[in-house]
Design an enzyme around this catalytic site. Structure first.
Site, short mmCIF file in Angstrom:
data_model
loop_
_atom_site.label_atom_id
_atom_site.label_comp_id
_atom_site.label_asym_id
_atom_site.label_seq_id
_atom_site.Cartn_x
_atom_site.Cartn_y
_atom_site.Cartn_z
N GLN C 200 0.88 -1.17 0.00
CA GLN C 200 0.00 0.00 0.00
C GLN C 200 0.91 1.22 0.00
O GLN C 200 1.41 1.62 1.04
CB GLN C 200 -0.89 -0.02 1.24
CG GLN C 200 -1.71 -1.31 1.40
CD GLN C 200 -2.83 -1.42 0.38
OE1 GLN C 200 -3.58 -0.48 0.17
NE2 GLN C 200 -2.95 -2.58 -0.27
N ALA C 241 -11.59 3.17 4.53
CA ALA C 241 -10.66 2.23 3.90
C ALA C 241 -9.86 2.90 2.78
O ALA C 241 -10.07 4.08 2.47
CB ALA C 241 -11.43 1.04 3.36
N HIS C 242 -8.96 2.13 2.18
CA HIS C 242 -8.05 2.68 1.16
C HIS C 242 -8.80 3.17 -0.08
O HIS C 242 -9.76 2.59 -0.51
CB HIS C 242 -6.96 1.69 0.77
CG HIS C 242 -7.38 0.31 0.47
ND1 HIS C 242 -6.48 -0.66 0.11
CD2 HIS C 242 -8.58 -0.30 0.48
CE1 HIS C 242 -7.12 -1.79 -0.09
NE2 HIS C 242 -8.38 -1.60 0.12
N ASN C 243 -8.30 4.28 -0.61
CA ASN C 243 -8.80 4.86 -1.86
C ASN C 243 -10.22 5.40 -1.78
O ASN C 243 -10.83 5.70 -2.80
CB ASN C 243 -8.68 3.85 -3.01
CG ASN C 243 -7.24 3.52 -3.35
OD1 ASN C 243 -6.65 2.65 -2.74
ND2 ASN C 243 -6.64 4.26 -4.27
N SER C 261 -12.34 2.21 -1.93
CA SER C 261 -12.56 2.83 -3.24
C SER C 261 -13.95 3.45 -3.41
O SER C 261 -14.30 3.88 -4.51
CB SER C 261 -12.34 1.82 -4.38
OG SER C 261 -11.02 1.34 -4.35
#
Lengths: 351, 351, 351
Positions: C200, C241-243, C261
């Protein structure tokens, strides 16, 4: 760190098209990458960006045929994404290996044992008889209680708190703010309505290859151990209560919670915000949907459940679909009642 | 620390069978205990292990008749589990009392006042006018803001953050990573769609005998105080919003959340991941099931609720049971409609 | 700090009734305020307390007519609550401005760049190339990783952990224990059932005027950035969370979770404990009720949803209302079946 296209191509065994001396210093997404960044092209959806990207180097698949000339240097490989991911891993590994030594001020009890190439960040506290394996990196502001054992190649991110007597295997990663080994939630009700603390003197055992996210809490066992088995992956803000066992390669998404003494099998997948009651078993390969509430053991392997209370995934989806029509369904019942009432009345009249 | 069977027997007023000089150094479960561990036997389900355990000493009840000889030294008492728990408590207490003094480096403002036998761990920060009572233990990496008052016999685990002006009573335990007194979530909507922070200048008051788990958050009041009343027990990862009151001996399981200004009565039990909206009251003795969403005040004491939105426990269970049959129920309605349609058609034809 | 009624009146442009030399040193609620406290009276529900309060000064509206004489000094303004809130803000601002300088011990890499009037609390760690803007206050026990950029007028509360390469704008507030930039939860399943970490290497970008509560976690992007846009307000214990992208002036209540995302629009309101799956979009102005589970994109702006799975708010409320009557509904269907069975039987008999 900076690398030339030639160096990168060598690392991933690729073929260069264009300037082999092109230089990159970091990574980027194809649609956002700037000069001196490395990117990859794998998803056809992003094809237009291949021709407009500012990246200096693009990794792409051997089979792709260019529509017209491109600016960046290209490196061809069989699988572009895998090659890119491999480079990311290498990059992180190299960066990590540069972390070495004991920053000051930190607090190491005289009985602490450290392996080779260990990093201890400033303001970290290692209590009596703590053991840390080779190449393990402990970031700043971390607390490691008495008698804790940490294996090799682990990464303990900043502000992690590990209570006394817990045990971590090798290649374990724990993210910032996570608490390992806090007291289990055990209180004996007293005659006067108050509660008396039940001492929690077990520990937490985390096996090899486990990764745990940020601000998660894993409580120590009352007696014995709370287990996180090899290869399990836990996300952020998860609650694992005392005496729980999480099986091998089980994956748990953020904000899920597992109550005391429950045993989760191997290769289980638990969705975000799901809850599992205490003292039950979840069979190997179970899939528990996000926000589910599991109140009974799942005994057959590889079944999927959803809902709160949770049951068979497919059936629950059907019930949820009907749920949306409940007002309509009630109206249909009223109509039926009216019709039947008329029919009954007519029958009575006709007698 | 190590103890002989004779010493332990004296502490719990038991009777020894076997070697009074047997030595133990720690505790274990009967099925897992190793040499030099102490265990107990209370649950008949574990009877087989009494005869195979490697423990050096086993506490068991006066009434139990041995089937054949056992290896460990036995100590007979009226209630084996209670005697064992007593030993655990004593053990923890003794271990805790050895924690004393101020580890360096730590930061104590010159205006800090400390009682006797206080422990302040390394990298802990105590701001202006902080007061700490006798025998309170503050673990490393802890932040105590200006004017915070902490009573006697408290345990503040590593990495706890207590904002300015908060007040803790006596015998309070707070686990690692918990945040006491962060700003309540208060923002005034502005004409342009943005939000303006409403200053949160109240505090948090935690009364005697309260225990709070790890990584829980308890926000300060806008004005006045957020209260956690005497004897309340809160688990990990719980959210308590500004101006909430949690009553005496109320128990809240992990990941539950209570919105602003809600008043929770005494002896209430709140299950894991339950949510309670703001500005309502929960009557004494209420039981709120795990994952419930309570959107209205519970006015009658000692009632149980479940579901989201939550209502009467027994009724909700019945609705949940029918929910599983919704697709079947829809099919039955379709059949009825078909039959009734035929009946109506025949009636029309027969006219 | 202490202020006279005359000074306060000057600050809020009010009119004094009573002793202009009355002195206050802190703030209180009208029903609880003590001598030397300042309070306000705005809500008629609290009228009785205006005549019994021990506060030394009360701010109230110009229009209110006293029923009889009161003890405190009064300050009349057009809007009592706004004037009071303004004073609170000023008070906090003044208190904050007194925080200056670098407390010792702290750890600043030689390449750190600090603006003017910065405060760095003891036991804080600032890695290589960290930049901190003017007037930003970083409380004790905080970790700021390599290359992190923090703007001006920010407040980073104690024990916050910000991983390397993250970027914060101006006027950002982050509460204690929050983790910014931990690794996203990305693992590639392997043929043997194990999981391999996907590196990441993105970051988190937090824009101006954002406030984030305590013990929240915001993961870094796999590649690129996780975004929290200007003016967004996040409560405690939230998972991002990521993105993910969180839009401008969007408000998220405690314990909500947003999977990878997903793009949240502007001016969205997300209730406590709500969950949103990954890879979807939430339109501007959406309202997501507490404990909802959103599994599909919300495409029309300004719509409200509830339930898990979530759908149109009004319809879902109707279904929930019927849900409570499911056992009764099932009984009605049984009655209908019985009646129709009789009608059918009679019809057969009558043939």
């Amino acid at each position: 760190m900076q690398f030339t296209a030639a160096q990168i191509s060598f690392l991933i065994n690729g073929k260069i098209e264009g300037n082999a001396e092109a230089v990159v210093t970091s990574f980027g997404k194809i649609e956002e990458a700037e000069q001196h960044q490395l990117t990859f092209f794998a998803n056809p959806k992003y094809e237009e960006f291949l021709y407009t990207t500012h990246a200096s180097i693009v990794i792409l698949s051997e089979g792709y045929e260019l529509k017209h000339a491109v600016r960046p240097t290209l490196i061809r490989v069989p699988d572009a994404y895998s090659a890119f991911a491999l480079l990311l891993s290498k990059y992180e590994e190299v960066a990590r290996q540069q972390l070495k030594g004991i920053e000051q001020p930190s607090y190491l009890a005289p009985t602490v044992t450290l392996g080779t190439d260990v990093y201890i960040g400033a303001f970290s506290y290692l209590g009596n008889h703590v053991k840390v394996g080779n190449n393990t990196k402990i970031y700043p502001n971390t607390y490691i209680g008495n008698n804790v054992k940490i294996g090799s190649n682990c990464i303990i991110h900043p502000g992690v708190k590990i209570y006394h007597d817990c045990v971590l295997g090798n290649n374990v990663i724990i993210h910032a703010g996570t608490v390992i080994g806090g007291d289990g939630f055990g209180f004996a009700p007293q005659a006067d309505g108050s509660f008396k603390k039940v001492p929690q003197i077990g520990n937490v055992v985390i096996e090899d290859q486990v990764e745990i996210g940020a601000n998660t809490t894993i409580d120590r066992a009352t007696i014995g151990s709370t287990f996180i088995k090899a290869g399990a992956k836990l996300d952020n803000l998860i609650q694992v209560a005392h005496n729980v066992e999480v099986g091998n390669s089980t994956v748990i998404a953020a904000q899920a919670g597992i109550s005391g003494s429950t045993k989760i099998g191997n290769h289980v997948m638990i969705g975000g915000q799901a809850g599992i009651v205490g003292h039950i078993s979840i069979a190997d390969g179970s899939k528990i949907n996000a926000q589910s509430g599991v109140s009974k053991s799942l005994k057959s392997p590889n079944t999927a459940v959803t809902g709160s209370p949770a049951y068979d995934y497919t059936s629950a989806l059907r019930s949820q679909a009907v749920f949306r029509n409940l007002p309509e369904m009630e109206r249909r019942i009223q109509e039926l009642e009216e019709l039947v009432r008329q029919l009954v009345a007519e029958r009575v009249n006709s007698l």
